[in-house]
Motif scaffolding. Sequence first.
Motif, PDB file in Angstrom:
ATOM      1  N   ARG A 380       0.982  -1.103   0.080  1.00 19.07           N
ATOM      2  CA  ARG A 380      -0.053   0.161   0.003  1.00 19.07           C
ATOM      3  C   ARG A 380       0.928   1.307  -0.147  1.00 19.07           C
ATOM      4  N   HIS A 381       2.169   1.291   0.724  1.00 22.94           N
ATOM      5  CA  HIS A 381       2.896   2.353   0.772  1.00 22.94           C
ATOM      6  C   HIS A 381       3.619   2.524  -0.531  1.00 22.94           C
ATOM      7  N   LEU A 382       3.801   1.345  -1.233  1.00 19.12           N
ATOM      8  CA  LEU A 382       4.612   1.408  -2.461  1.00 19.12           C
ATOM      9  C   LEU A 382       3.639   2.230  -3.534  1.00 19.12           C
ATOM     10  N   ALA A 383       2.472   2.100  -3.249  1.00 23.84           N
ATOM     11  CA  ALA A 383       1.545   3.089  -3.935  1.00 23.84           C
ATOM     12  C   ALA A 383       1.757   4.539  -3.753  1.00 23.84           C
ATOM     13  N   ASP A 384       1.843   4.857  -2.445  1.00 21.41           N
ATOM     14  CA  ASP A 384       1.947   6.304  -1.901  1.00 21.41           C
ATOM     15  C   ASP A 384       3.215   6.740  -2.535  1.00 21.41           C
ATOM     16  N   ALA A 385       4.502   5.809  -2.478  1.00 21.61           N
ATOM     17  CA  ALA A 385       5.711   6.251  -3.261  1.00 21.61           C
ATOM     18  C   ALA A 385       5.595   6.655  -4.764  1.00 21.61           C
ATOM     19  N   ALA A 386       4.532   5.745  -5.244  1.00 21.74           N
ATOM     20  CA  ALA A 386       4.298   6.200  -6.673  1.00 21.74           C
ATOM     21  C   ALA A 386       3.614   7.563  -6.955  1.00 21.74           C
ATOM     22  N   ALA A 387       2.963   7.916  -5.980  1.00 22.52           N
ATOM     23  CA  ALA A 387       2.326   9.192  -5.971  1.00 22.52           C
ATOM     24  C   ALA A 387       3.520  10.160  -5.544  1.00 22.52           C
ATOM     25  N   GLY A 388       4.390   9.781  -5.199  1.00 26.91           N
ATOM     26  CA  GLY A 388       5.625  10.943  -4.669  1.00 26.91           C
ATOM     27  C   GLY A 388       5.966  10.955  -3.222  1.00 26.91           C
ATOM     28  N   ASP A 389       5.044  10.414  -2.469  1.00 30.94           N
ATOM     29  CA  ASP A 389       5.293  10.337  -1.015  1.00 30.94           C
ATOM     30  C   ASP A 389       6.140   8.931  -0.576  1.00 30.94           C
ATOM     31  N   GLU A 390       7.201   9.022  -0.289  1.00 25.37           N
ATOM     32  CA  GLU A 390       7.985   7.776  -0.059  1.00 25.37           C
ATOM     33  C   GLU A 390       8.085   7.770   1.659  1.00 25.37           C
ATOM     34  N   THR A 391       7.629   8.583   2.420  1.00 23.00           N
ATOM     35  CA  THR A 391       7.938   8.739   3.913  1.00 23.00           C
ATOM     36  C   THR A 391       7.421   7.579   4.483  1.00 23.00           C
ATOM     37  N   PRO A 392       6.061   7.251   4.245  1.00 21.68           N
ATOM     38  CA  PRO A 392       5.542   5.867   4.918  1.00 21.68           C
ATOM     39  C   PRO A 392       6.116   4.699   4.627  1.00 21.68           C
ATOM     40  N   LEU A 393       6.515   4.522   3.324  1.00 26.29           N
ATOM     41  CA  LEU A 393       7.360   3.335   2.677  1.00 26.29           C
ATOM     42  C   LEU A 393       8.732   3.256   3.613  1.00 26.29           C
ATOM     43  N   ARG A 394       9.316   4.322   3.548  1.00 29.47           N
ATOM     44  CA  ARG A 394      10.817   4.154   4.441  1.00 29.47           C
ATOM     45  C   ARG A 394      10.575   3.773   5.854  1.00 29.47           C
ATOM     46  N   ALA A 395       9.392   4.341   6.554  1.00 29.92           N
ATOM     47  CA  ALA A 395       9.118   4.109   8.019  1.00 29.92           C
ATOM     48  C   ALA A 395       8.918   2.465   8.316  1.00 29.92           C
ATOM     49  N   LEU A 396       8.783   1.776   7.226  1.00 33.56           N
ATOM     50  CA  LEU A 396       8.243   0.466   7.464  1.00 33.56           C
ATOM     51  C   LEU A 396       9.553  -0.446   7.515  1.00 33.56           C
ATOM     52  N   PHE A 397      10.541  -0.005   6.741  1.00 28.48           N
ATOM     53  CA  PHE A 397      12.081  -0.624   6.647  1.00 28.48           C
ATOM     54  C   PHE A 397      13.204  -0.107   7.461  1.00 28.48           C
ATOM     55  N   PRO A 398      13.262  -0.884   8.465  1.00 30.38           N
ATOM     56  CA  PRO A 398      14.531  -0.642   9.551  1.00 30.38           C
ATOM     57  C   PRO A 398      15.704  -0.222   8.662  1.00 30.38           C
ATOM     58  N   GLY A 399      16.021  -1.257   7.891  1.00 31.15           N
ATOM     59  CA  GLY A 399      17.668  -0.948   7.161  1.00 31.15           C
ATOM     60  C   GLY A 399      17.404  -0.610   5.669  1.00 31.15           C
ATOM     61  N   GLN A 400      17.954   0.621   5.434  1.00 34.28           N
ATOM     62  CA  GLN A 400      17.190   1.338   4.247  1.00 34.28           C
ATOM     63  C   GLN A 400      17.969   1.061   3.130  1.00 34.28           C
ATOM     64  N   PRO A 401      19.375   0.739   3.204  1.00 31.59           N
ATOM     65  CA  PRO A 401      19.910   0.541   1.813  1.00 31.59           C
ATOM     66  C   PRO A 401      19.671  -0.218   0.627  1.00 31.59           C
ATOM     67  N   GLY A 402      19.013  -1.393   1.487  1.00 35.38           N
ATOM     68  CA  GLY A 402      18.581  -2.444   0.286  1.00 35.38           C
ATOM     69  C   GLY A 402      17.183  -1.766  -0.360  1.00 35.38           C
ATOM     70  N   LEU A 403      16.174  -1.113   0.426  1.00 34.22           N
ATOM     71  CA  LEU A 403      15.061  -0.299   0.074  1.00 34.22           C
ATOM     72  C   LEU A 403      15.511   0.542  -1.122  1.00 34.22           C
ATOM     73  N   GLU A 404      16.524   1.369  -0.847  1.00 36.33           N
ATOM     74  CA  GLU A 404      16.907   2.344  -1.750  1.00 36.33           C
ATOM     75  C   GLU A 404      17.257   1.660  -3.235  1.00 36.33           C
ATOM     76  N   ARG A 405      18.279   0.531  -3.337  1.00 38.84           N
ATOM     77  CA  ARG A 405      18.581   0.083  -4.422  1.00 38.84           C
ATOM     78  C   ARG A 405      17.214  -0.506  -5.181  1.00 38.84           C
TER      79      ARG A 405
END
Length: 499
Positions: A380-405
Amino acid sequence: MAHIVFPFDNSYARDLPGFYAPCPPATVDSPTLLFLNRSLAEELGLDLAHQDDTALAALFSGNRLPQGAQPIAQAYAGHQFGQFSPQLGDGRALLIGEVIDVHGQRRDIAFKGSGRTPFSRRGDGKAAVGPMLREVLLGEAMHALGIPTTRALAVVATGEPVYRERVLPGAILTRVAASHLRVGTFQYFMAHGSPHQVRQLADYAMARHFPRTRQAENPYLAFLGAVAERQAALIALWMHVGFIHGVMNTDNMAIPGETIDYGPCAFMETFDPAAVFSSIDGQGRYAYAEQPRIARWNLARLAECLLPLIDTGEGHAITLATEVIDAFPERYRQHWLAGLRAKLGLADTGSHGDGMDAALGEGWLDLLHAQQVDYTLAWRHLADAAAGDETPLRALFPGQPGLERWLQRWRERCASEDVGNDRAAARAQAMRQVNPWIIPRNQRVEEALEAASDHGDLKPFESLLHALRRPYDTDPALAVYAQPAGTDFMAEFRTYCGT
Ligand code: AMP
Ligand code: MG
């Protein structure tokens, strides 16, 4: 009070004598109506609007059967956790009849928990309030998610005790299904009946569910393929919402391809391919990631029943059926991939082919697994990221480098189909129509059932049901239903067969 009229047309009872035992429901002491699915009643063409709750309780408890009802217990067998049980059958269920709904579809109306039948073995034929309301919640959630499923029409409390590990209030569920034909129905007549009966059953199933297969060059092989196709589509839908059936025995696999028998099922919260919640599945046979493999295994059991119909030469029949069974993983994968693309917000198949999109999806799932992220919220938060808001998605991931890539790969893949257009808003909207915000969260389900079963309080059940019927709306008033359970709760959480 006007007599309730169901426009029954009972084809199973009429066309398949010898495939069931006629059996009246037990009468119950003091039935009260707990749940009525009015929109489903309308869809079935039943006019219940002028009935009061007393009349409805009498109806849906079996105390006062509608005219034309022909209660029968259907015979079936089945592989349970891999072991063949030749004699199962409706031990606590009764088909009371069939109606043609407003769309022209034939639907079974059946009771569950309506007393002993000739197939009850040592069981009491009863059901309890909690598991029957659980079937309402999970089934209505699946329906709202667009997943083929049997549905609950009504639940009545019987006013009688049911004896399990503790004493529970009894209930009867009225269940609506495209039919109750199972893989296990075929197995029963292969084990006990004549080849003629297996053919009769196949002919009935084909006429009812797959009429086009009758014109095929090899109709029974086409029937096997059509059943496999529906299962491939169904299991892909389950996987995409994180549904774990929990007891995929062959008697719980419906020929028309609906989800059936909400026993120890649950929706996964933290993503884990090995997730299993069922108290009786110690080996993880029916774990989340095993479901496609088990579907294929079950279809192979159906194929065994159909061999003599597919070809009179056994060797040739086996060759033909094996081709269908071996094609299942690829059929499943195509359904899974189509669903995956929609969830990722991809509108086309891309220029790099299936492999790249599958790898993108698998990379995402690996990330969710490694970082123990909530499956539903992540999408669901990937959909927010598609709309330009990545904050809720990032908040779900404790370790971020993998997510960034991974996000970088995903953005590039999205951009590849957006050449010259900004599709962000449209993509986000499309993603929110396939990635639910609300699923039946285990803690909310358990709370609702406990309130209903232990305290006679239906409010939490009703509020939860209301939320589950709108899985894709982001309504802040429903936020409490979107929250994952606490880790303490999930560590202890087990589901039980609906006995
Ligand atoms: P299930 O695990 O619910 O799919 O049921 C497996 C078999 O057990 C079916 O033949 C059911 O009819 C039977 N069964 C389950 N619960 C009961 C019960 N309380 N009384 C009689 N038969 C039951
Ligand atoms: Mg069952």
